[in-house]
Design a protein around this motif. Structure first.
Motif, PDB file in Angstrom:
ATOM      1  N   THR A 174      31.343  41.488  45.337  1.00 17.71           N
ATOM      2  CA  THR A 174      30.639  41.043  46.532  1.00 17.71           C
ATOM      3  C   THR A 174      31.518  40.151  47.405  1.00 17.71           C
ATOM      4  OG1 THR A 174      29.729  39.184  45.291  1.00 17.71           O
ATOM      5  CG2 THR A 174      28.383  41.192  45.438  1.00 17.71           C
ATOM      6  N   GLY A 175      32.781  39.966  47.013  1.00 18.97           N
ATOM      7  CA  GLY A 175      33.691  39.140  47.802  1.00 18.97           C
ATOM      8  C   GLY A 175      34.468  38.189  46.916  1.00 18.97           C
ATOM      9  N   GLY A 176      35.158  37.224  47.572  1.00 14.43           N
ATOM     10  CA  GLY A 176      36.029  36.316  46.852  1.00 14.43           C
ATOM     11  C   GLY A 176      35.308  35.482  45.811  1.00 14.43           C
ATOM     12  N   ALA A 177      34.018  35.137  46.095  1.00 19.93           N
ATOM     13  CA  ALA A 177      33.269  34.307  45.157  1.00 19.93           C
ATOM     14  C   ALA A 177      33.133  34.979  43.803  1.00 19.93           C
ATOM     15  CB  ALA A 177      31.888  33.992  45.724  1.00 19.93           C
ATOM     16  N   ALA A 178      33.113  36.314  43.788  1.00 21.45           N
ATOM     17  CA  ALA A 178      33.047  37.052  42.517  1.00 21.45           C
ATOM     18  C   ALA A 178      34.432  37.442  42.034  1.00 21.45           C
ATOM     19  CB  ALA A 178      32.185  38.301  42.700  1.00 21.45           C
ATOM     20  N   ALA A 179      35.344  37.668  42.972  1.00 20.36           N
ATOM     21  CA  ALA A 179      36.666  38.149  42.578  1.00 20.36           C
ATOM     22  C   ALA A 179      37.480  37.078  41.861  1.00 20.36           C
ATOM     23  CB  ALA A 179      37.419  38.630  43.822  1.00 20.36           C
ATOM     24  N   VAL A 180      37.403  35.832  42.338  1.00 19.08           N
ATOM     25  CA  VAL A 180      38.202  34.758  41.727  1.00 19.08           C
ATOM     26  C   VAL A 180      37.834  34.552  40.259  1.00 19.08           C
ATOM     27  CG1 VAL A 180      38.663  32.280  41.749  1.00 19.08           C
ATOM     28  CG2 VAL A 180      38.781  33.597  43.882  1.00 19.08           C
ATOM     29  N   PRO A 181      36.557  34.333  39.916  1.00 19.62           N
ATOM     30  CA  PRO A 181      36.247  34.187  38.481  1.00 19.62           C
ATOM     31  C   PRO A 181      36.524  35.457  37.696  1.00 19.62           C
ATOM     32  CG  PRO A 181      34.239  34.217  39.803  1.00 19.62           C
ATOM     33  CD  PRO A 181      35.368  34.087  40.756  1.00 19.62           C
ATOM     34  N   GLY A 182      36.456  36.612  38.354  1.00 24.15           N
ATOM     35  CA  GLY A 182      36.766  37.868  37.670  1.00 24.15           C
ATOM     36  C   GLY A 182      38.201  37.905  37.194  1.00 24.15           C
ATOM     37  N   VAL A 183      39.125  37.414  38.032  1.00 23.47           N
ATOM     38  CA  VAL A 183      40.540  37.360  37.649  1.00 23.47           C
ATOM     39  C   VAL A 183      40.783  36.239  36.640  1.00 23.47           C
ATOM     40  CG1 VAL A 183      42.837  36.739  38.522  1.00 23.47           C
ATOM     41  CG2 VAL A 183      41.472  38.456  39.714  1.00 23.47           C
TER      42      VAL A 183
END
Length: 317
Positions: free
Chosen positions: A69-78
């Motif tokens: 859904t964007g950076g808010a989800a991508a950062v913790p994903g990485v």
């Protein structure tokens, strides 16, 4: 079974490295399985084109794109190791770096077109609005997709550059698909929108009054592909292979705008007639680091962060 690199508790990172490094290697073909988290928007067309053109496979990567859904989800994903790489805007990465998250940019993602009045994002007002220029947004209610992110940061900058005071603007958070209706209903005085919602809003009578990305920097790097420091330490060859394939994909997209418009139909539900009309961003391979510094400085000026992190630490070299 996918590896778990490390878990995050608040700003603290607990390393739980497994014995194997990098993505999982398949038994057949010797390709390494890699997952990239990416929001399904026009901006990530080069990633999808790269898979289709075989650039990642040529560099030993079996790439899976997982929607976010964007950076808010991508950062913790990485950070958690669910994604080896992800796509995210630079404000999310600057905030993450300021919070000591071990994030590293490995490739550019998307850049402003640099054309004032013809960029792929802009500030629009509804049909019949008395607002005709950015400085008149003083005291206005403006829709952005995320608060304290690249939208409100660059909108404030456009208002200030035009001679206005952005201090009493009320930003409200709305999803991009909801913004055209909010404009028509008078729920907001203005909205910051990106394609395809910019074109659809203007077809419904809205007027564009500023190109906020261009106002911030003519070659503004808006989003990048990134990974973690742990990933780089464990499998530098894989990171280099991903970066090389990503650069080839970006160069292909930049040289083939018709291919960009075609591939967007394969991973979004945007109508083909609308895709034919939208303004495309640029896809240079290299990050404009000075433009990212400009965004960091604006975030400090508008109190999004207390102080700018050392951005030299943000880039994988």
């Amino acid at each position: 079974m996918r590896r778990k690199i490390f878990a995050l508790t608040g700003a603290a990172v607990l390393v739980m490295t497994s014995a194997c490094g990098g993505g999982d290697e398949t038994e057949e073909g010797g390709l390494t399985e890699v997952t990239v988290g990416a929001i399904p928007i026009v901006d990530v067309a080069p990633l999808h084109l790269g898979v289709e053109q075989g650039y990642f496979e040529e560099h030993g990567i079996d790439l899976t794109i997982e929607n976010t859904t964007g950076g808010a989800a991508a950062v913790p994903g990485v950070v958690s190791g669910n994604f080896e790489f992800a796509f995210g805007n630079v404000t999310s990465l600057i905030i993450g770096r300021q919070e000591n998250l071990p994030l590293k940019v490995v490739s550019n993602g998307v850049t402003s077109s640099g054309e004032d009045g013809n960029d792929f994002g802009g500030i629009v007002v509804p049909e019949g609005s008395d607002i005709t220029s950015p400085e008149q947004l003083e005291g206005a209610t403006i829709a952005v997709n995320n608060l304290e992110n690249i939208g409100d940061t660059t909108v404030r900058n456009s208002v200030e550059q035009a001679g206005g005071d952005s201090g009493d603007i009320e930003f409200i958070e709305l999803a991009f698909p909801d913004m055209p209706a909010a404009l028509e209903n008078g729920e907001v005085d203005a909205a910051w929108v990106v394609e395809p919602f910019l074109t659809s809003s203007m077809e419904n009578g809205a007027t564009e009054i500023a190109s906020n990305f261009v106002d911030a920097s003519p070659s503004l790097t808006i989003a990048t592909y990134f990974t973690s420091e742990q990933m780089i330490a464990e499998d530098p060859e894989l990171v280099e292979a991903f970066r090389t394939a990503m650069h080839e994909s970006l160069n292909y997209a930049n040289a083939n705008p018709d291919e960009v418009r075609r591939i967007v139909t394969t991973y979004t539900e945007i109508d083909q007639n609308l895709i034919d009309k939208i303004r495309l961003p640029n896809f240079p391979a290299e990050v404009d680091q000075q433009s990212v510094q400009t965004i960091a400085d604006l975030m400090v000026e508008y109190d999004t962060i207390d102080e700018a992190p050392n951005l030299d630490e943000l880039y994988y070299e």
